[in-house]
Design an enzyme around this catalytic site. Structure first.
Site, PDB file in Angstrom:
ATOM      1  N   GLU A  12      -2.490   9.426  -2.171  1.00 20.53           N
ATOM      2  CA  GLU A  12      -3.489   8.479  -1.648  1.00 20.53           C
ATOM      3  C   GLU A  12      -2.836   7.256  -0.997  1.00 20.53           C
ATOM      4  OE1 GLU A  12      -3.859   9.916  -4.848  1.00 20.53           O
ATOM      5  OE2 GLU A  12      -5.199  11.338  -3.854  1.00 20.53           O
ATOM      6  N   ASN A  13      -1.546   7.047  -1.262  1.00 16.10           N
ATOM      7  CA  ASN A  13      -0.887   5.849  -0.715  1.00 16.10           C
ATOM      8  C   ASN A  13      -0.720   5.903   0.808  1.00 16.10           C
ATOM      9  OD1 ASN A  13       1.239   5.385  -3.651  1.00 16.10           O
ATOM     10  ND2 ASN A  13      -0.676   4.357  -3.124  1.00 16.10           N
ATOM     11  N   GLU A  71      -0.260  10.153 -25.052  1.00 18.28           N
ATOM     12  CA  GLU A  71      -0.752   8.850 -25.502  1.00 18.28           C
ATOM     13  C   GLU A  71      -0.638   7.887 -24.321  1.00 18.28           C
ATOM     14  OE1 GLU A  71      -2.055   8.163 -28.467  1.00 18.28           O
ATOM     15  OE2 GLU A  71      -1.689  10.211 -29.188  1.00 18.28           O
ATOM     16  N   TRP A  78       2.915  -8.899  -7.646  1.00 22.10           N
ATOM     17  CA  TRP A  78       4.143  -9.654  -7.984  1.00 22.10           C
ATOM     18  C   TRP A  78       4.603 -10.451  -6.762  1.00 22.10           C
ATOM     19  CZ3 TRP A  78       9.154  -9.858  -6.181  1.00 22.10           C
ATOM     20  CH2 TRP A  78      10.129 -10.380  -7.036  1.00 22.10           C
ATOM     21  N   ASP A  82       3.306   0.047 -11.291  1.00 24.77           N
ATOM     22  CA  ASP A  82       2.225  -0.636 -10.568  1.00 24.77           C
ATOM     23  C   ASP A  82       2.380  -2.149 -10.659  1.00 24.77           C
ATOM     24  OD1 ASP A  82      -0.068  -0.864  -9.058  1.00 24.77           O
ATOM     25  OD2 ASP A  82      -1.442  -0.530 -10.734  1.00 24.77           O
TER      26      ASP A  82
HETATM   27  C1  IPE Z   1       3.006  -0.071  -6.967  1.00 19.77           C
HETATM   28  O1  IPE Z   1       2.650  -1.360  -6.632  1.00 19.77           O
HETATM   29  C2  IPE Z   1       3.767   0.612  -5.868  1.00 19.77           C
HETATM   30  C3  IPE Z   1       3.097   1.812  -5.336  1.00 19.77           C
HETATM   31  C4  IPE Z   1       1.839   2.139  -5.478  1.00 19.77           C
HETATM   32  C5  IPE Z   1       3.900   2.724  -4.557  1.00 19.77           C
HETATM   33  P1  IPE Z   1       1.367  -1.683  -5.769  1.00 19.77           P
HETATM   34  O2  IPE Z   1       1.746  -1.699  -4.348  1.00 19.77           O
HETATM   35  O3  IPE Z   1       0.247  -0.755  -6.109  1.00 19.77           O
HETATM   36  O4  IPE Z   1       1.039  -3.156  -6.252  1.00 19.77           O
HETATM   37  P2  IPE Z   1      -0.382  -3.830  -6.471  1.00 19.77           P
HETATM   38  O5  IPE Z   1      -1.205  -2.900  -7.320  1.00 19.77           O
HETATM   39  O6  IPE Z   1      -0.979  -4.034  -5.127  1.00 19.77           O
HETATM   40  O7  IPE Z   1      -0.068  -5.109  -7.162  1.00 19.77           O
HETATM   41 MG    MG Z   2      -1.354  -0.848  -7.368  1.00 18.15          MG
END
Ligand code: IPE
Ligand code: MG
Length: 258
Positions: free
Chosen positions: A76-77, A216, A34, A29
């Site tokens: 969910e993506n 954990e 980034w 994540d």
């Molecule tokens: C993780 O980075 C990649 C996937 C969920 C596939 P994000 O895209 O969720 O990055 P943030 O959370 O917006 O920074």
């Molecule tokens: Mg994310």
């Protein structure tokens, strides 16, 4: 006392300090944040995330890990903007194109877990090829959770069992934890000992819900594209300080209590 006999064979309390987690699961994540911090499009964050995955798969065996499950795309993506979904769909190809030969050579067995429904034929082919080419490997296991959701995984398993009952092949009483485990997408893997989530978020987000029962959790304040072997080593060091009892008491205390 037989306390220890009742405990899972992996990572029992008496050996947890010396032992590495055999199965580590990572919620990759922070790619978007980034990129945003660098004034880049989110797509470039996802590409940098693939580079981090390559580093971690390289580093994991030396840290004593034998199973690594990474969350690449959740059920969910799909609700993200179409262009971003398209970029995420291209990531397995990006990864396997450059790394499959090496994974194959280095004894890594790849499994892509999650639903193939909704994936392009191309992508399904790429995933199947990665699995087929590494099917004989056993040194290290990499599960790529793609179009994966913990709830969907549980529902699919429940549906399979319900179908078996409806067809007269099983009775409701036959359902045990072991049988249910065997119907999940992770059937071939032991449960994760350690679940790591970078980027500062502290939730499971529908990842390995059933499998996480005694995992954990370590949450780290680093964005996934910046994740390095040192971060993974730190997560393992934190894991090794944990006292895993699986609902029991530690054997020494049990003895002291008589
Ligand atoms: C993780 O980075 C990649 C996937 C969920 C596939 P994000 O895209 O969720 O990055 P943030 O959370 O917006 O920074
Ligand atoms: Mg994310």
């Amino acid at each position: 006392m037989a306390v220890q006999e009742n405990m899972p064979s992996k990572g029992e309390a008496s050996g947890a300090v010396e032992r590495p987690p055999l199965h580590v699961a990572i919620v990759m994540d922070g790619n978007g944040r980034w990129a945003k911090r660098r004034g880049l499009p989110r797509t470039l964050g996802h590409r940098a995330g693939v580079e981090a995955l390559k580093r971690i798969v390289e580093a994991a065996p030396d840290l004593g890990i034998r199973w690594l499950t990474v969350f690449g795309f959740s059920t969910e993506n799909w609700s993200r903007p179409a262009a971003e979904v398209a970029e995420l769909m291209a990531l397995p190809k990006r990864y396997f194109e450059t790394d499959l030969a090496r994974l194959e050579r280095e004894g890594v067995r790849v499994r892509v877990i999650g639903s193939r429904t909704g994936l392009s034929r191309d992508l399904v082919k790429i995933c199947s090829e990665a699995e087929a080419r590494t099917a004989g490997n056993d040194r290290f296991h990499l599960n790529v959770a793609f179009n994966y959701g913990g709830k969907a995984d549980i529902l699919d398993a429940a549906r399979k069992f319900a179908e078996a009952v409806a067809a007269g092949r099983a009775r409701p009483d036959d359902l045990t934890e072991a049988l249910f485990d065997s119907q999940l997408a992770t059937a071939a893997s032991p449960p994760p000992d350690l679940i790591v989530r970078p980027s500062g978020e502290q939730r499971l987000s529908n990842f390995m819900l059933w499998q996480a029962a005694y995992a954990e959790f370590v949450f780290q304040d680093v964005l996934w594209p910046d994740y390095s072997a040192q971060h993974l080593a730190a997560a393992i060091a934190e894991f090794q300080t944990r006292d895993r009892r699986y609902g029991a008491v530690v054997p020494d205390d049990a003895l002291a209590a008589g």
